[in-house]
Design a protein around this motif. Structure first.
Motif, mmCIF file in Angstrom:
data_model
loop_
_atom_site.group_PDB
_atom_site.id
_atom_site.type_symbol
_atom_site.label_atom_id
_atom_site.label_comp_id
_atom_site.label_asym_id
_atom_site.label_seq_id
_atom_site.Cartn_x
_atom_site.Cartn_y
_atom_site.Cartn_z
ATOM 1 N N ALA A 138 0.876 -1.047 -0.151
ATOM 2 C CA ALA A 138 0.042 0.044 0.079
ATOM 3 C C ALA A 138 0.831 1.245 -0.061
ATOM 4 O O ALA A 138 0.572 2.166 -0.903
ATOM 5 C CB ALA A 138 -0.985 0.111 1.313
ATOM 6 N N LYS A 139 1.978 1.434 0.763
ATOM 7 C CA LYS A 139 2.694 2.275 0.836
ATOM 8 C C LYS A 139 3.669 2.592 -0.380
ATOM 9 O O LYS A 139 3.873 3.756 -0.948
ATOM 10 C CB LYS A 139 3.823 2.370 1.976
ATOM 11 N N LEU A 140 3.856 1.534 -1.203
ATOM 12 C CA LEU A 140 4.379 2.059 -2.482
ATOM 13 C C LEU A 140 3.607 2.625 -3.510
ATOM 14 O O LEU A 140 4.008 3.478 -4.454
ATOM 15 C CB LEU A 140 4.828 0.476 -3.411
ATOM 16 N N GLU A 141 2.322 2.766 -3.279
ATOM 17 C CA GLU A 141 1.475 3.804 -4.077
ATOM 18 C C GLU A 141 1.813 5.113 -4.134
ATOM 19 O O GLU A 141 1.825 5.771 -5.330
ATOM 20 C CB GLU A 141 -0.113 3.638 -3.645
ATOM 21 N N ARG A 142 2.405 5.563 -3.073
ATOM 22 C CA ARG A 142 2.868 7.022 -3.081
ATOM 23 C C ARG A 142 4.204 7.171 -2.781
ATOM 24 O O ARG A 142 4.722 8.419 -2.759
ATOM 25 C CB ARG A 142 1.856 7.993 -2.242
ATOM 26 N N PHE A 143 4.888 6.104 -3.134
ATOM 27 C CA PHE A 143 6.368 6.168 -2.685
ATOM 28 C C PHE A 143 7.234 7.253 -3.348
ATOM 29 O O PHE A 143 7.957 7.857 -2.947
ATOM 30 C CB PHE A 143 7.026 4.739 -2.593
ATOM 31 N N ASP A 144 7.019 7.062 -4.808
ATOM 32 C CA ASP A 144 7.776 8.173 -5.615
ATOM 33 C C ASP A 144 7.474 9.518 -5.266
ATOM 34 O O ASP A 144 8.179 10.321 -5.207
ATOM 35 C CB ASP A 144 7.375 7.736 -7.268
ATOM 36 N N TRP A 145 6.086 9.721 -5.127
ATOM 37 C CA TRP A 145 5.779 11.189 -4.458
ATOM 38 C C TRP A 145 6.655 11.341 -3.266
ATOM 39 O O TRP A 145 7.040 12.657 -3.173
ATOM 40 C CB TRP A 145 4.310 11.253 -4.195
ATOM 41 N N GLU A 146 6.624 10.357 -2.376
ATOM 42 C CA GLU A 146 7.250 10.644 -0.992
ATOM 43 C C GLU A 146 8.877 10.990 -1.442
ATOM 44 O O GLU A 146 9.461 12.076 -0.625
ATOM 45 C CB GLU A 146 7.088 9.539 -0.235
ATOM 46 N N LEU A 147 9.380 10.253 -2.247
ATOM 47 C CA LEU A 147 10.947 10.597 -2.595
ATOM 48 C C LEU A 147 11.045 11.999 -3.015
ATOM 49 O O LEU A 147 12.155 12.495 -2.999
ATOM 50 C CB LEU A 147 11.450 9.374 -3.650
ATOM 51 N N GLU A 148 9.994 12.450 -4.116
ATOM 52 C CA GLU A 148 10.187 13.773 -4.383
ATOM 53 C C GLU A 148 10.161 14.593 -3.518
ATOM 54 O O GLU A 148 10.864 15.874 -3.237
ATOM 55 C CB GLU A 148 8.852 13.991 -5.525
ATOM 56 N N ARG A 149 9.036 14.363 -2.434
ATOM 57 C CA ARG A 149 8.890 15.414 -1.419
ATOM 58 C C ARG A 149 10.230 15.450 -0.647
ATOM 59 O O ARG A 149 10.629 16.715 -0.048
ATOM 60 C CB ARG A 149 7.778 15.052 -0.376
ATOM 61 N N ARG A 150 10.738 14.328 -0.407
ATOM 62 C CA ARG A 150 12.034 14.091 0.539
ATOM 63 C C ARG A 150 13.114 15.136 -0.264
ATOM 64 O O ARG A 150 13.790 15.640 0.666
ATOM 65 C CB ARG A 150 12.434 12.665 0.724
ATOM 66 N N ALA A 151 13.233 14.850 -1.457
ATOM 67 C CA ALA A 151 14.201 15.620 -2.213
ATOM 68 C C ALA A 151 13.963 17.144 -2.109
ATOM 69 O O ALA A 151 14.906 17.870 -1.890
ATOM 70 C CB ALA A 151 14.250 15.132 -3.535
ATOM 71 N N ALA A 152 12.789 17.475 -2.212
ATOM 72 C CA ALA A 152 12.634 18.916 -2.094
ATOM 73 C C ALA A 152 12.739 19.474 -0.693
ATOM 74 O O ALA A 152 13.338 20.557 -0.629
ATOM 75 C CB ALA A 152 11.026 19.160 -2.456
ATOM 76 N N ILE A 153 12.322 18.773 0.324
ATOM 77 C CA ILE A 153 12.685 19.210 1.631
ATOM 78 C C ILE A 153 14.034 19.207 2.081
ATOM 79 O O ILE A 153 14.333 20.246 2.799
ATOM 80 C CB ILE A 153 11.872 18.271 2.634
ATOM 81 N N GLY A 154 14.703 18.199 1.530
ATOM 82 C CA GLY A 154 16.253 17.953 1.614
ATOM 83 C C GLY A 154 16.831 19.423 1.089
ATOM 84 O O GLY A 154 17.868 19.939 1.617
ATOM 85 N N ALA A 155 16.386 19.505 -0.276
ATOM 86 C CA ALA A 155 16.868 20.811 -0.985
ATOM 87 C C ALA A 155 16.823 22.233 -0.237
ATOM 88 O O ALA A 155 17.552 22.918 -0.193
ATOM 89 C CB ALA A 155 16.325 20.774 -2.357
ATOM 90 N N ARG A 156 15.615 22.237 0.518
ATOM 91 C CA ARG A 156 15.112 23.429 1.089
ATOM 92 C C ARG A 156 15.930 23.445 2.525
ATOM 93 O O ARG A 156 16.443 24.583 2.775
ATOM 94 C CB ARG A 156 13.650 23.266 1.517
ATOM 95 N N TYR A 157 16.191 22.486 3.093
ATOM 96 C CA TYR A 157 17.016 22.483 4.309
ATOM 97 C C TYR A 157 18.365 22.893 3.921
ATOM 98 O O TYR A 157 19.075 23.823 4.389
ATOM 99 C CB TYR A 157 17.261 21.080 4.935
ATOM 100 N N ARG A 158 18.963 22.412 2.592
ATOM 101 C CA ARG A 158 20.078 22.665 2.383
ATOM 102 C C ARG A 158 20.540 24.170 2.094
ATOM 103 O O ARG A 158 21.365 24.651 2.546
ATOM 104 C CB ARG A 158 20.806 21.969 1.243
#
Ligand SMILES: *Cc1c(COP(=O)(O)O)cnc(C)c1O
Length: 371
Positions: A239-259
């Motif tokens: 079930a979690k795989l359904e939005r996993f790619d979206w989550e990775l995009e979010r994690r990348a964006a949040i990481g870039a924002r922290y950086r």
């Protein structure tokens, strides 16, 4: 604010997760039910690895990989001390000796320039850790391993989904081992993990070891463990795989924002030919205890991964020296990082306002320390 926000994630996926769990309750095949193979196929497709074997945890994945390599007493496995204990623990449980090699000060991953000197005639494998969600220098590590005839096991417990030169973590070496512990980038609702390999023979060995070494029912061909992943946990990951790619995009964006917002503060570096799935977003600070206390007072939860490197832990003191008993080379970079690293709140659902509060509180705390 939560360090890892699993509640919002459940809210978003509730319909799918509940339905998937209900389906398992209806068919009742709690052990090795259809969801187990369904998840393994989905993860084979996702990573590009030929074989996925789900197992009881990330620790079990490492142990089963090492057992499949049939290590002998006195064999050595090169790894880093700047990691979770499971990395070295499983090497010892499999009957071998962990040989600790220091890490790079900026990525916190194993320093490949130091691996050559750690290899002896007893070395059987290299176990790099993809710490905080970023793959180590796997091409260089695979090349060293090929020269010496060694296996490579990627401890990918924190890096499922990460890209390395266009390829996925877990599908980069002899074995990839990941974890579905709830707070990992792809988590279940308990313990779970998976092992990946392209090698047909090793895959069969791992599948047998997972069920007490059985090649057929009550045919115990080899030594094994009770290492299966529950059907229910496989259903949750599906079930979690359904939005996993979206989550990775979010994690990348949040990481870039922290950086960007933490510019000027020391942060874990991500190399340009790979990404991080940010299992942790980690910075380095002086006087960490004070900074951490100030953040706590400001309502910002933090964590330390990890406060003491394994070569300094009592359980692994025997492995701080090499097998010949030569004086320990030490791992000064790991020791220094252990005193300075601090992980900040990170999840796909971390909102901008909360993230700004983290950044402001951290900047205030660090400035106060510098005064
Ligand atoms: C979480 C973790 C493990 C162990 O995974 P479990 O599923 O908790 O057994 C191993 N290695 C590293 C680097 C980890 O972060």
């Amino acid at each position: 604010m939560q360090f890892t926000d699993l509640k919002t994630q459940y809210g978003a996926l509730k319909t799918s997760i509940d339905a998937r769990i209900q389906r398992v309750l209806d068919h009742g095949q709690y052990i090795m039910g259809p969801e187990v193979r369904e998840l393994e196929e989905a993860l084979e497709n996702y990573t590009g690895a030929r074989h996925c074997i789900t197992v009881a945890s990330g620790t079990e994945a490492l142990l089963i990989a090492l057992m499949a390599l049939e290590l002998q007493p006195g064999d050595e496995v090169v790894t880093t001390p700047f990691t979770f204990a499971a990395t070295a623990e499983t090497i010892v449980l499999a009957g071998a000796r962990p040989v600790f090699v220091d890490v790079e000060p900026d990525t916190c991953n194993i320093d490949v320039r130091l691996i050559g000197a750690a290899i002896t005639p007893r070395t059987r494998a290299i176990m790099p850790v993809s710490l905080y969600g970023q793959v180590a220098d796997l091409d260089e590590i695979n090349a060293i391993a090929a020269r010496h005839g060694l296996a490579v096991i990627e401890d990918a417990a924190q890096s499922f989904g990460a890209l390395y030169k266009g390829r996925r973590s877990c599908a980069l070496s002899t074995f990839g081992a990941t974890s579905f512990f709830p707070s990992k980038p792809l988590g279940c609702y308990g313990d779970g993990g998976a092992l990946f390999t392209d090698d047909e023979r090793l895959a069969r060995a791992a599948r047998e070891i997972r069920v007490h070494g059985q090649s057929a029912r009550y045919q115990h061909t080899r030594l094994g463990v009770g290492g299966r992943m529950d059907t229910l946990q496989c259903a949750v990951v599906l079930a979690k795989l359904e939005r996993f790619d979206w989550e990775l995009e979010r994690r990348a964006a949040i990481g870039a924002r922290y950086r960007a917002r933490l510019e000027g503060l020391e942060q874990v570096t991500v190399r340009p030919d790979r990404n991080s799935v940010y299992a942790q977003y980690t910075v380095m600070v002086d006087d960490r205890e004070t900074v951490q206390a100030a953040l706590k007072a400001a309502g910002v939860p933090t964590a330390v991964h990890y406060p003491k490197p394994l070569h300094l832990q009592p359980a692994y003191a025997a492995y701080a020296a090499d097998a010949a008993g030569r004086s320990p080379p030490g791992c000064p970079v790991s020791s220094r990082l252990a005193a300075r690293v601090l992980s900040l709140p990170m999840s796909a659902d971390l909102g901008a306002a909360d993230q700004d509060r983290v950044v402001a509180a951290l900047r205030t705390a660090v400035a106060a320390g510098a005064r």
